[in-house]
Design a protein around this motif. Structure first.
Motif, PDB file in Angstrom:
ATOM      1  N   GLY A 199     -16.433  68.833  39.798  1.00 36.34           N
ATOM      2  CA  GLY A 199     -17.572  68.641  38.911  1.00 36.34           C
ATOM      3  C   GLY A 199     -17.685  69.815  37.958  1.00 36.34           C
ATOM      4  N   LEU A 200     -18.820  70.466  37.943  1.00 41.41           N
ATOM      5  CA  LEU A 200     -19.046  71.615  37.062  1.00 41.41           C
ATOM      6  C   LEU A 200     -19.111  72.927  37.844  1.00 41.41           C
ATOM      7  N   SER A 201     -18.683  72.899  39.091  1.00 47.46           N
ATOM      8  CA  SER A 201     -18.748  74.100  39.925  1.00 47.46           C
ATOM      9  C   SER A 201     -17.370  74.455  40.451  1.00 47.46           C
ATOM     10  N   CYS A 202     -17.100  75.756  40.555  1.00 54.15           N
ATOM     11  CA  CYS A 202     -15.862  76.233  41.161  1.00 54.15           C
ATOM     12  C   CYS A 202     -16.094  76.499  42.646  1.00 54.15           C
ATOM     13  N   HIS A 203     -15.077  76.225  43.431  1.00 54.84           N
ATOM     14  CA  HIS A 203     -15.132  76.418  44.876  1.00 54.84           C
ATOM     15  C   HIS A 203     -13.887  77.184  45.316  1.00 54.84           C
ATOM     16  N   TYR A 204     -13.961  77.726  46.508  1.00 58.79           N
ATOM     17  CA  TYR A 204     -12.792  78.405  47.067  1.00 58.79           C
ATOM     18  C   TYR A 204     -12.856  78.331  48.583  1.00 58.79           C
ATOM     19  N   ARG A 205     -11.707  78.440  49.198  1.00 66.60           N
ATOM     20  CA  ARG A 205     -11.634  78.566  50.653  1.00 66.60           C
ATOM     21  C   ARG A 205     -10.243  79.037  51.030  1.00 66.60           C
TER      22      ARG A 205
END
Length: 262
Positions: A199-205
């Motif tokens: 979407g409009l958000s960055c994520h990480y893991r």
């Protein structure tokens, strides 16, 4: 002076460390009652550098926080002198910052700072990547039993892979969450991270080695779903299909995959 010559002279002035204007440039301008030509040009020169520094601070906030205003600005200014903006968009201004850090600082300083630059730049790349058509769970439910074995996927364009040797994400997260900044420390074992946009958000893991190998096999080695299960059977035996489906569901939910059409 022709327009092209005037533009070249003004560009040279903006990029000149000493802020020395070409005589023809100065004489082509008219000062005002409260602002002479020299002062006006100096304002432009200072404002241009200030804007570039602002861009780098926004692109690398953790490094800025880590080094502090004075040291960061000195490093960033040296970078800009060596690698002036060459693209019409400031979006690409920090592309070479990580490489510059490795060259400009001694290894003891450069290694953790350069890795942080890689992390922060990866978030920029993930956020600005072109939109694709990620697989969804709804799409997966429409696959027939005959389609599953041959199913192949590709990595979404926003996904960035990183191998971290320092606790860079702990430092980055502390700046993001405005908590106490921890000391930089090397990791006992290098850790694989993914950064992506959903979407409009960055994520990480982070990824454990088994999951990283499985995902790499799908998106970089071209494994089909059947081949993924076969590879996992070496580790998980009869539980391989369940593990494959579990990971695949997670990757699809995260928005990491697109279907590869052949």
């Amino acid at each position: 002076m022709r327009l092209k010559e005037w533009q070249s002279a003004f560009e040279s002035f903006l990029l000149d460390e000493g802020a020395t204007a070409h005589a023809l440039l100065s004489t082509s301008l008219i000062g005002g009652p409260t602002l002479d030509v020299g002062t006006g040009l100096a304002i432009y020169h200072n404002a241009y550098l200030a804007r570039l520094l602002e861009v780098l601070r926004n692109d690398f906030p953790a490094i800025w926080h880590w080094m502090g205003d004075e040291e960061f600005d000195a490093l960033a200014t040296a970078y800009l002198r060596q690698s002036p903006s060459a693209h019409y968009s400031l979006r690409w201004l920090g592309k070479g910052f990580e490489g510059f850090i490795r060259e400009h600082l001694v290894p003891e300083q450069s290694a953790p700072l350069a890795e942080m630059a890689v992390v922060e730049w990866a978030f920029t790349l993930a956020f600005d990547a072109p939109a694709g058509e990620p697989l969804t769970l709804e799409t997966m439910t429409t696959l027939s039993a005959q389609e599953w074995p041959a199913l192949r996927v590709k990595q979404a364009s926003c996904v960035q892979w990183l191998e971290c040797r320092f606790n860079s994400f702990a430092l980055w997260r502390s700046v993001k969450e405005e908590t106490d900044f921890p000391p930089s420390q090397p990791l006992q074992i290098p850790q694989i991270y993914l950064i992506w946009r959903n979407g409009l958000s960055c994520h990480y893991r982070s990824l454990e080695s088994a999951e990283a190998n499985a995902l790499n096999g799908l998106v970089n080695e071209g494994w089909s779903f059947a081949e993924l299960c076969a590879e996992l059977a070496v580790i998980y035996g009869e539980g391989a299909p369940l593990q494959a489906v579990t990971w695949l569901k997670q990757w699809v939910q995260d928005g990491l995959l697109e279907r590869l059409q052949r």
